[in-house]
Motif scaffolding. Structure first.
Motif, short mmCIF file in Angstrom:
data_model
loop_
_atom_site.label_atom_id
_atom_site.label_comp_id
_atom_site.label_asym_id
_atom_site.label_seq_id
_atom_site.Cartn_x
_atom_site.Cartn_y
_atom_site.Cartn_z
N ALA A 1 3.63 2.57 -10.36
CA ALA A 1 4.99 2.51 -10.05
C ALA A 1 5.82 2.31 -11.18
O ALA A 1 6.87 2.78 -11.51
N ILE A 2 5.59 1.13 -11.99
CA ILE A 2 6.20 0.57 -12.97
C ILE A 2 6.27 1.56 -14.05
O ILE A 2 7.16 1.65 -14.81
N SER B 1 16.74 -0.94 -6.79
CA SER B 1 17.11 -2.20 -6.72
C SER B 1 17.13 -3.01 -8.01
O SER B 1 17.46 -4.14 -8.15
N GLN B 2 16.37 -2.45 -9.27
CA GLN B 2 16.25 -2.85 -10.42
C GLN B 2 15.87 -4.63 -10.46
O GLN B 2 16.62 -5.42 -10.77
N PRO B 3 14.77 -4.66 -9.87
CA PRO B 3 14.20 -6.33 -9.65
C PRO B 3 13.74 -6.79 -11.24
O PRO B 3 13.38 -5.95 -12.20
N LEU C 1 7.33 3.40 -4.42
CA LEU C 1 7.73 1.90 -4.76
C LEU C 1 8.47 2.33 -5.98
O LEU C 1 9.45 1.37 -6.32
N ALA C 2 8.09 3.16 -7.02
CA ALA C 2 9.21 3.35 -8.03
C ALA C 2 10.51 3.74 -7.73
O ALA C 2 11.50 3.14 -8.49
N GLY D 1 0.72 -1.14 -0.05
CA GLY D 1 -0.11 0.08 -0.19
C GLY D 1 0.71 1.36 0.01
O GLY D 1 0.21 2.52 0.15
N PHE D 2 2.23 0.92 -0.14
CA PHE D 2 3.08 2.41 -0.19
C PHE D 2 2.67 2.91 -1.43
O PHE D 2 2.38 2.58 -2.44
N ALA D 3 3.07 4.37 -1.28
CA ALA D 3 2.52 5.28 -2.54
C ALA D 3 3.41 4.70 -3.83
O ALA D 3 4.60 4.24 -3.59
#
Length: 630
Positions: free
Chosen positions: A183-184, A156-158, A149-150, A143-145
């Motif tokens: 975010a993506i 971290s570049q997941p 998250l972006a 639920g983080f904004a």
């Protein structure tokens, strides 16, 4: 060695022998070449050359010892009225299948995976599945904004994101998928795949080619075995807020982390294999990593994962029900949770409905525990209440009461003494050690014990600047306080919470302690606001207990007088507002820094971790009534 003092001294005098003995209890594919390699800069490394797998040690190790039927995980969700349990074998089998799903998408050793999930078993399963194949997980609080998250995706570049369709608050559903999609879109780095756990309360729309249904993928998956990794390889990255607004990615290694947590379970919390241990936190925070998922499972305990609140799901008896129902031996939560229970049920009427005789000890951490809350909990529970102090950066307690070694006398307001491996000192600005009772910067002499961060993800320079440069040879905790004549630590405030009133360094934590001791006060915060004459002045914000019917004027006079009598006129404490609630992060930390900026009329940003943004408007109005926040 029987006394804690002897054990502690041994850990400082011969860290290699001490931690080598602890680590032998774990499973190693290949033993380490060196317990402690101090040649590595800027931070020494633990168990160099050892090959290890954290998931194997948390699950497979116990099954192979014949304990596969032992209860590993209890999921209790008052917000969905759902309960589930997993034995060690069931949990391992589910984890192995999810690891198979992740690996089938090309994720392997050293690749990053972001986990953005609510408090459901799948969150813990996701963490363990990453650990199983040597992928590095980074849990972002569900639920983080989108913007927050972006920034974590870009840092971290997941390769992959593991998420769920929604989180559930007592009064609302939080749709995660639109936040993840946004975010993506914002992020420069694009994860290749997302695996989404659909919850019946709100299903999410999946994007063709990128998103996959969790349950379907799991049903079709082949389980995979554990992948050995270097003990010094990262297990996870956990972001903690930085002063610049750019989050700091705390790196946790595999071998040292497991050794420290294993020692802590028996020696600090006094729990052993088969005991039920409950950390009432969230997997998004460090407490959730260390003591919902890894610590209890490494020790062979049963861990409780609770999707609910201390009050309101459905009432202030929620914690007592869980303890009674599952036979919880140790509860670990934040003082905020107990202040909320105390506010709603000051006489403990709800507690008396449940048999909590199974419980041995209450542990509190996450913020300083005021003596009033500690004494209230002791009186109500009639059990030891232990405050302990640690940080996201360390992963386990810096100072605590070693209940499994030698319970030490409790001093309300102190987290007791330094834990093994932590050479904690109190220094002045010149780097000289302060005398007992004198306040200064709290630092830890290098080498830090196992589990503490060796660096920040992709940012060694910031690691050195933030933690190692202020006092060469020491780690700067960012906390201020003192040691008393018995060696007990007193953590009075974050370094930036020490205010300077006309040249006097004063602790806002000490003033909060005085205010919280008033019979009508449920909780409070004291902040330092700018003053043209004295540099800074303390300003108090106070929340009253339910049912208190007294005028704000009358109470303010009493509280100001109380600070004057117990701290002295030097505190210059005159400004106070009675408020309905205080602004907090979702983990319960009071947002003092943001309130200071509002009061001083400085530019401020809405904190990403805030529980309810509307509270800041209420605080602004209260501050304006005192002549601030112009």
């Amino acid at each position: 060695m029987t006394s804690y003092a002897e054990i502690y001294q041994h850990s400082l005098n011969d860290p290699e022998a001490f931690w080598g003995t602890v680590a032998k209890e774990l499973h190693w594919y290949k033993p380490w070449d060196k317990v402690l390699d101090e040649s590595v800069k800027p931070s020494p490394r633990w168990f160099k050359g050892g090959m290890f797998n954290t998931c194997y040690n948390a699950l497979d190790r116990h099954i192979e010892a014949g304990h596969g039927d032992r209860l590993a995980l209890i999921y209790d969700s008052p917000v969905t009225e759902q309960k589930r349990t997993f034995s060690y074998s069931e949990l391992r089998d589910t984890v192995a299948r999810l690891a198979g799903v992740i690996a089938s998408h090309g994720v392997g050793k050293g690749d990053r995976v972001i986990i953005y999930m609510p408090m459901i078993p799948e969150a813990a399963i996701a963490m363990l599945a990453c650990a199983r194949i040597g992928a590095i997980h980074s849990v972002v609080f569900g639920g983080f904004a989108a913007n927050e998250l972006a920034t974590r995706i870009d840092d971290s570049q997941p390769k992959m994101v593991l998420s769920a369709s929604c989180g559930i608050e007592p009064s609302r559903l939080v749709a995660y998928k639109p936040l993840l999609d946004e975010a993506i879109e914002i992020a420069r780095h694009k994860p290749a795949n997302c695996i989404i756990k659909q919850r019946p309360q709100l299903t999410a729309e999946l994007q063709d080619g990128r998103d996959y249904d969790w349950d379907q993928a799991l049903a079709e998956a082949e389980p995979v075995d554990c992948v050995p990794v270097e003990a010094t390889d990262p297990l996870y990255i956990l972001y903690t807020s930085g002063t610049t607004g750019q989050p700091k990615g705390v790196v946790r290694d595999n071998g040292g982390h497991a050794a420290a947590l294993l020692w802590s379970m028996k020696s600090i919390y006094n729990v052993e294999a088969g005991d039920v241990y409950w950390a009432a936190s969230d997997v998004g925070w460090v407490v959730g990593h260390s003591y919902i998922v890894y610590g209890p499972l490494l020790a062979g305990c049963t861990t409780v994962l609770y999707e609910g609140k201390p009050v309101g799901t459905p009432d202030p008896g929620a914690f007592w029900r869980v303890i009674s129902e599952y036979g919880v031996k140790v509860l670990f939560t934040a003082p905020t949770a107990f202040r909320a229970i105390k506010k709603e049920d000051p006489q403990g009427a709800y507690m008396s409905k449940y048999d909590i005789s199974c419980m041995d000890t209450l542990f509190l951490a996450g913020e300083r525990c005021d003596p009033d809350t500690l004494h209230w909990a002791e009186t109500m529970l009639q059990k030891p209440v232990i405050d302990h102090w640690w940080q996201t950066e360390t992963g386990w307690a810096i100072a605590a009461n070693p209940m499994g070694v030698e319970p030490l006398p409790v001093k309300a307001g102190s987290p007791t003494v330094s834990m093994v491996g932590y050479d904690v000192q109190v220094l002045d600005d010149q780097g000289s050690e302060k005398a007992a009772g004198e306040m200064g910067d709290i630092v830890i002499k290098q080498p830090l014990p196992p589990s503490c961060l060796p660096t920040l993800w992709n940012n060694e320079q910031r690691f050195v600047e933030s933690y190692l440069s202020a006092y060469p040879g020491y780690y700067l905790t960012g906390d201020a306080g003192y040691k008393d004549e018995d060696g007990y630590l007193w953590i009075m405030s974050r370094t930036d919470d020490v205010i300077n009133v006309a040249g006097h360094r004063l602790s806002t934590g000490q003033m909060e302690e005085v205010l919280a001791g008033h019979a009508d006060v449920a909780e409070c915060a004291v902040i330092g606001v700018s003053d043209a004459l004295k540099g800074q002045l303390p300003l108090g914000l106070v929340v009253l207990k339910s049912g208190v019917e007294r005028s704000a004027e009358e109470l303010s006079v009493e509280l100001v007088k109380r600070v004057r009598e117990l701290i002295g006129p030097v505190a210059a404490f005159k400004h106070l507002a009675i408020v309905k609630r205080l602004p907090k992060t979702r983990s319960g930390k009071i947002l003092r820094g943001t309130m200071v900026k509002i009061a001083d009329g400085d530019e401020w940003k809405m904190p990403a971790t805030i529980d309810d943004p509307a509270i800041l408007d209420e605080i602004s109005s209260s501050l304006q009534s005192l002549g601030y926040a112009r």
